[in-house]
Design an enzyme around this catalytic site. Structure first.
Site, PDB file in Angstrom:
ATOM      1  N   ASP A   9     -19.776  58.140 -96.060  1.00  0.00           N
ATOM      2  CA  ASP A   9     -20.546  58.121 -94.395  1.00  0.00           C
ATOM      3  C   ASP A   9     -19.172  58.391 -93.809  1.00  0.00           C
ATOM      4  O   ASP A   9     -17.904  57.351 -94.233  1.00  0.00           O
ATOM      5  CB  ASP A   9     -21.238  57.539 -93.786  1.00  0.00           C
ATOM      6  CG  ASP A   9     -22.081  58.033 -92.511  1.00  0.00           C
ATOM      7  OD1 ASP A   9     -23.133  58.323 -92.618  1.00  0.00           O
ATOM      8  OD2 ASP A   9     -21.348  58.183 -91.543  1.00  0.00           O
ATOM      9  N   ASN A  24     -33.780  57.133 -92.572  1.00  0.00           N
ATOM     10  CA  ASN A  24     -34.384  57.741 -90.885  1.00  0.00           C
ATOM     11  C   ASN A  24     -35.281  58.685 -90.595  1.00  0.00           C
ATOM     12  O   ASN A  24     -34.121  59.604 -91.498  1.00  0.00           O
ATOM     13  CB  ASN A  24     -33.231  57.361 -90.464  1.00  0.00           C
ATOM     14  CG  ASN A  24     -32.370  56.444 -90.278  1.00  0.00           C
ATOM     15  OD1 ASN A  24     -32.812  55.131 -90.586  1.00  0.00           O
ATOM     16  ND2 ASN A  24     -31.096  55.848 -89.861  1.00  0.00           N
ATOM     17  N   GLY A  42     -34.408  57.982 -86.031  1.00  0.00           N
ATOM     18  CA  GLY A  42     -33.375  57.240 -85.569  1.00  0.00           C
ATOM     19  C   GLY A  42     -32.414  58.599 -86.816  1.00  0.00           C
ATOM     20  O   GLY A  42     -31.456  58.076 -86.579  1.00  0.00           O
ATOM     21  N   GLN A  43     -33.551  59.336 -87.134  1.00  0.00           N
ATOM     22  CA  GLN A  43     -33.325  60.792 -87.767  1.00  0.00           C
ATOM     23  C   GLN A  43     -32.103  61.748 -86.563  1.00  0.00           C
ATOM     24  O   GLN A  43     -32.322  61.842 -85.779  1.00  0.00           O
ATOM     25  CB  GLN A  43     -33.850  61.755 -88.863  1.00  0.00           C
ATOM     26  CG  GLN A  43     -33.143  62.432 -89.355  1.00  0.00           C
ATOM     27  CD  GLN A  43     -33.754  62.989 -89.745  1.00  0.00           C
ATOM     28  OE1 GLN A  43     -34.993  62.953 -90.239  1.00  0.00           O
ATOM     29  NE2 GLN A  43     -34.018  63.979 -91.053  1.00  0.00           N
ATOM     30  N   SER A  44     -30.432  61.806 -87.052  1.00  0.00           N
ATOM     31  CA  SER A  44     -30.075  62.475 -86.191  1.00  0.00           C
ATOM     32  C   SER A  44     -29.688  63.757 -87.011  1.00  0.00           C
ATOM     33  O   SER A  44     -29.020  65.135 -86.462  1.00  0.00           O
ATOM     34  CB  SER A  44     -28.936  61.809 -86.407  1.00  0.00           C
ATOM     35  OG  SER A  44     -28.037  61.081 -86.928  1.00  0.00           O
ATOM     36  N   HIS A  63     -31.818  62.373 -96.288  1.00  0.00           N
ATOM     37  CA  HIS A  63     -30.942  61.688 -96.702  1.00  0.00           C
ATOM     38  C   HIS A  63     -30.917  60.465 -96.733  1.00  0.00           C
ATOM     39  O   HIS A  63     -31.953  59.651 -96.250  1.00  0.00           O
ATOM     40  CB  HIS A  63     -29.673  61.587 -96.076  1.00  0.00           C
ATOM     41  CG  HIS A  63     -29.319  61.836 -94.831  1.00  0.00           C
ATOM     42  ND1 HIS A  63     -30.003  62.762 -93.558  1.00  0.00           N
ATOM     43  CD2 HIS A  63     -28.990  60.973 -93.451  1.00  0.00           C
ATOM     44  CE1 HIS A  63     -30.106  62.038 -92.515  1.00  0.00           C
ATOM     45  NE2 HIS A  63     -29.438  61.258 -92.622  1.00  0.00           N
TER      46      HIS A  63
HETATM   47  P1  AMP Z   1     -29.118  60.126 -89.271  1.00  0.00           P
HETATM   48  O1  AMP Z   1     -28.587  59.507 -88.580  1.00  0.00           O
HETATM   49  O2  AMP Z   1     -30.020  58.441 -90.352  1.00  0.00           O
HETATM   50  O3  AMP Z   1     -29.226  61.331 -89.910  1.00  0.00           O
HETATM   51  O4  AMP Z   1     -27.107  59.738 -90.706  1.00  0.00           O
HETATM   52  C1  AMP Z   1     -26.800  60.993 -90.220  1.00  0.00           C
HETATM   53  C2  AMP Z   1     -25.002  60.207 -91.221  1.00  0.00           C
HETATM   54  O5  AMP Z   1     -24.697  61.228 -91.223  1.00  0.00           O
HETATM   55  C3  AMP Z   1     -24.423  59.141 -90.017  1.00  0.00           C
HETATM   56  O6  AMP Z   1     -24.593  58.285 -90.740  1.00  0.00           O
HETATM   57  C4  AMP Z   1     -23.332  60.503 -89.872  1.00  0.00           C
HETATM   58  O7  AMP Z   1     -22.297  59.300 -89.807  1.00  0.00           O
HETATM   59  C5  AMP Z   1     -22.995  61.190 -91.233  1.00  0.00           C
HETATM   60  N1  AMP Z   1     -22.807  61.923 -90.704  1.00  0.00           N
HETATM   61  C6  AMP Z   1     -22.231  63.139 -90.024  1.00  0.00           C
HETATM   62  N2  AMP Z   1     -22.100  63.796 -90.264  1.00  0.00           N
HETATM   63  C7  AMP Z   1     -21.465  63.908 -91.934  1.00  0.00           C
HETATM   64  C8  AMP Z   1     -20.061  64.203 -92.701  1.00  0.00           C
HETATM   65  N3  AMP Z   1     -19.560  66.009 -91.895  1.00  0.00           N
HETATM   66  N4  AMP Z   1     -19.838  63.178 -93.467  1.00  0.00           N
HETATM   67  C9  AMP Z   1     -20.132  62.842 -93.616  1.00  0.00           C
HETATM   68  N5  AMP Z   1     -21.402  61.627 -93.238  1.00  0.00           N
HETATM   69  C10 AMP Z   1     -21.407  62.279 -91.909  1.00  0.00           C
END
Ligand code: AMP
Length: 113
Positions: free
Chosen positions: A29, A86, A92-94, A99
């Site tokens: 991450d 998430n 909390g999925q962003s 994943h």
């Molecule tokens: P979520 O909030 O569960 O959707 O998690 C998304 C995750 O993706 C977060 O922990 C971010 O830090 C991570 N993330 C976003 N862009 C990247 C990237 N280019 N490479 C690695 N991790 C990323």
């Protein structure tokens, strides 16, 4: 292609990859929340766990098995770890590509915020 994890899966964006095969990919991450913070994705785009269908169950199993295998390979299985998916807004999925987070290296609090 707008999905950031699809772009990683296609090699268009660099990532610190720890494992990959034809179906799944594991990479560190960008903003680690624990000493070990790895993401495991299916290469195939799925919006979320909620959006997956029974036809994806084998692939979902591959995602989970990859969490297990990467945890073993990184030497964190003995002390323990947390796997988190998430899902959706309240979850909390962003990033809208399914994943699993693999978090380890310190005691993790519960319940989550
Ligand atoms: P979520 O909030 O569960 O959707 O998690 C998304 C995750 O993706 C977060 O922990 C971010 O830090 C991570 N993330 C976003 N862009 C990247 C990237 N280019 N490479 C690695 N991790 C990323």
């Amino acid at each position: 292609m707008s999905c950031i994890f699809c772009r990683i899966a296609y090699g268009e964006i660099p990532a610190r990859v720890v494992y990959q095969d034809d179906d799944v990919m594991a990479f560190h991450d960008l903003a680690p929340q624990a000493p070990v913070h790895v993401l495991v994705i299916p290469r195939q785009h799925l919006d979320s766990l909620a959006a997956s269908k029974p036809e994806h169950d084998v692939l979902l199993g591959r995602v989970l098995a990859t969490v297990r295998n990467v945890a073993h390979d990184l030497g964190i299985a003995e002390n323990g770890y947390r796997a988190v998916l998430n899902t959706g807004f309240d979850g909390g999925q962003s990033v809208g590509h399914l994943h699993a987070h693999l978090l380890a290296g310190r005691p993790l609090g519960w319940p989550p915020g």
